[in-house]
Scaffold this motif. Structure first.
Motif, short mmCIF file in Angstrom:
data_model
loop_
_atom_site.label_atom_id
_atom_site.label_comp_id
_atom_site.label_asym_id
_atom_site.label_seq_id
_atom_site.Cartn_x
_atom_site.Cartn_y
_atom_site.Cartn_z
N ILE A 75 51.45 3.06 2.82
CA ILE A 75 51.20 3.97 4.19
C ILE A 75 49.75 3.51 4.69
O ILE A 75 48.58 3.57 4.46
CB ILE A 75 50.57 5.39 3.59
N PRO A 76 49.69 2.90 5.85
CA PRO A 76 48.78 2.45 6.25
C PRO A 76 47.34 2.96 6.90
O PRO A 76 46.34 2.40 6.49
CB PRO A 76 49.04 1.82 7.73
N ALA A 77 47.31 4.29 7.44
CA ALA A 77 46.24 4.93 6.93
C ALA A 77 46.50 5.91 6.63
O ALA A 77 47.35 7.09 6.59
CB ALA A 77 46.75 5.46 8.66
N ILE A 78 46.12 6.61 5.69
CA ILE A 78 45.48 7.82 4.82
C ILE A 78 44.80 9.22 5.04
O ILE A 78 43.17 8.63 5.28
CB ILE A 78 45.84 8.07 3.44
N VAL A 79 45.02 10.14 5.93
CA VAL A 79 43.86 11.49 6.15
C VAL A 79 43.78 11.96 5.14
O VAL A 79 45.03 12.50 5.21
CB VAL A 79 44.54 11.81 7.10
N GLY A 105 44.33 -2.39 1.73
CA GLY A 105 43.30 -2.81 3.58
C GLY A 105 43.69 -1.37 3.87
O GLY A 105 44.31 -1.29 5.31
N VAL A 106 44.18 -0.23 3.36
CA VAL A 106 44.55 1.01 3.75
C VAL A 106 43.59 1.34 4.68
O VAL A 106 41.96 1.45 4.06
CB VAL A 106 45.19 2.68 3.05
N GLU A 107 43.82 2.03 5.59
CA GLU A 107 42.63 2.79 6.65
C GLU A 107 42.35 4.30 6.14
O GLU A 107 43.56 5.22 6.06
CB GLU A 107 42.78 2.88 7.91
N PHE A 108 41.21 4.99 6.07
CA PHE A 108 41.59 6.07 5.62
C PHE A 108 40.85 6.66 6.58
O PHE A 108 38.92 6.55 7.05
CB PHE A 108 39.88 6.04 4.15
N GLY A 109 41.07 8.41 7.03
CA GLY A 109 40.00 9.30 7.50
C GLY A 109 40.28 10.96 6.76
O GLY A 109 40.30 10.64 5.76
N SER A 110 39.53 11.40 6.50
CA SER A 110 38.90 12.76 6.32
C SER A 110 38.36 14.12 7.34
O SER A 110 38.37 13.60 8.30
CB SER A 110 37.70 12.50 5.73
N CYS A 112 36.99 18.26 7.73
CA CYS A 112 36.41 18.60 7.33
C CYS A 112 35.26 18.69 6.24
O CYS A 112 34.74 17.52 6.19
CB CYS A 112 36.84 20.01 6.36
N THR A 113 35.76 18.77 4.75
CA THR A 113 34.32 18.83 3.43
C THR A 113 35.48 17.08 3.01
O THR A 113 34.22 16.93 2.38
CB THR A 113 34.32 19.35 2.38
N ALA A 114 36.44 16.69 3.19
CA ALA A 114 37.00 15.33 2.72
C ALA A 114 35.69 14.27 2.49
O ALA A 114 36.00 13.30 1.56
CB ALA A 114 38.07 15.20 3.20
N SER A 115 35.11 13.91 3.69
CA SER A 115 33.79 13.05 3.26
C SER A 115 33.36 13.40 2.36
O SER A 115 33.28 11.51 1.44
CB SER A 115 32.66 13.08 4.00
N HIS A 116 33.00 14.32 1.44
CA HIS A 116 32.56 14.58 0.50
C HIS A 116 33.48 13.33 -1.05
O HIS A 116 33.31 12.89 -1.21
CB HIS A 116 32.41 16.21 0.00
#
Length: 335
Positions: A75-79, A105-110, A112-116
């Motif tokens: 999956i190219p982008a995962i949140v 090379g996956v793009e990541f998003g977060s 709420c608290t998922a930046s932790h």
């Protein structure tokens, strides 16, 4: 301006236990509406959980997922979607899987608290990011090398992070506008009765409904100065001088509109910050006391107990009694 994309973009949503339902749906619904309004399949989405079982939101609702992480296709982008206690999440299998996907090379998003979680996996090193305002102080103390902006959402190359809540909607509308044009993003916002697409650079505190009393310019400036000087609190004379007001006038404003003295209000801000650090980091009581401007643990503990009705150590312990996962688990074993 957007550009024409011939194949749908696939976005994966990894549901971390007790994720925020509002942040998840605020991120997903703009994608659905992009397809509906355009009459084309611009987006596909795949729902993931660590072990393939249904994901449970913080409100108790459960959502069926398509795959566990090990069975997920590319999956190219995962949140990452998390919420309550996301700052304690330490599933080694998930962290390892995230690192492997990042290497692909996956793009990541977060949300709420998922930046932790991204930070714990080492995937925010060298990136700017944001996180919900309530977790900002704890995040900055835990990861001082990472620049946490305090913005509604932050996009830095192949990382996109947001504060959660309705900020997730603004972030996804931004992504849609970037790829498919602002006209489509505006049409989606209208369908969602979202009267204005906010820019990521908006500070979270500016987007929150303020205390009507603090809308007074003099009080707002005083509170801002207090928040900027938690570790080394300003005395009232210095605070008044920086505000360009007399000490007597500052005292009068706080008595009239906040129903307390400036010192009492300032103490409350410091204790609220202390509680965030106690409950969201592994800092000791003494370390938290120093970070919030107290010269001794004894004085800090007394103030804390008087304010919250519980000792700081007991309060800290009560927020650590239910870990989200057993971190000693082997990576390949399902939860």
């Amino acid at each position: 301006m957007g550009h024409t994309v011939s194949t749908p973009e696939t976005v994966g949503f990894l549901l971390i236990p007790r994720f925020s339902m509002i942040a998840f749906t605020a991120a997903l619904e703009p994608l659905r509406l992009a397809n509906h309004i355009s009459g084309r399949e611009l987006y596909r989405w795949v729902l993931l959980s660590p072990d393939g079982t249904s994901g449970e939101a913080s409100c108790g609702l459960r959502i069926a997922v398509d795959h566990g992480i090990e069975a997920a296709p590319h999956i190219p982008a995962i949140v990452l979607c998390s919420g309550i206690d996301g700052h304690w999440y330490e599933d080694r299998a998930v962290l390892s899987w995230l690192r492997r996907r990042a290497a692909q090379g996956v793009e990541f998003g977060s949300l709420c608290t998922a930046s932790h979680i991204l930070a714990r996996a080492g995937l925010l090193n060298g990136y700017r990011c944001t996180i919900h305002w309530e977790n900002l102080a704890g995040f900055s103390e835990t990861y001082p090398e990472i620049e946490a902006t305090g913005e509604l959402f932050t996009v830095d190359r192949n990382r996109f992070t947001c504060a959660g809540g309705t900020a997730a909607m603004d972030m996804m509308l931004h992504r849609i506008a970037r790829t498919h044009g602002e006209k489509l993003a505006v049409a989606i916002a209208e369908q969602l009765l979202h009267d204005k697409i906010r820019q990521g650079s908006v500070r979270q505190r500016e987007a929150i409904q303020p205390d009507p009393a603090i809308e007074r310019q003099e009080l707002a400036a005083a509170v801002k100065l207090m928040l900027e000087n938690i570790e080394e609190p300003l005395d009232l004379l210095t605070l008044s001088s920086r505000l360009g007001q007399s000490r007597r006038n500052v005292e009068r404003l706080f008595r009239k509109f906040m129903n307390c003295s400036p010192a009492r209000y300032y103490l409350g801000l410091r204790l609220q910050r202390a509680r965030q650090l106690l409950c969201q980091t592994r800092m000791s009581v003494m370390e938290v006391a120093i970070s919030c401007g107290f010269v001794s643990a004894t004085h800090f503990s007394k103030c804390y107990r008087d304010y919250f009705g519980v000792a700081p150590r007991a309060d800290q312990s009560s927020h650590r009694v239910r870990p989200l996962v057993e971190p000693t688990r082997q990576p390949a074993v399902a939860k």
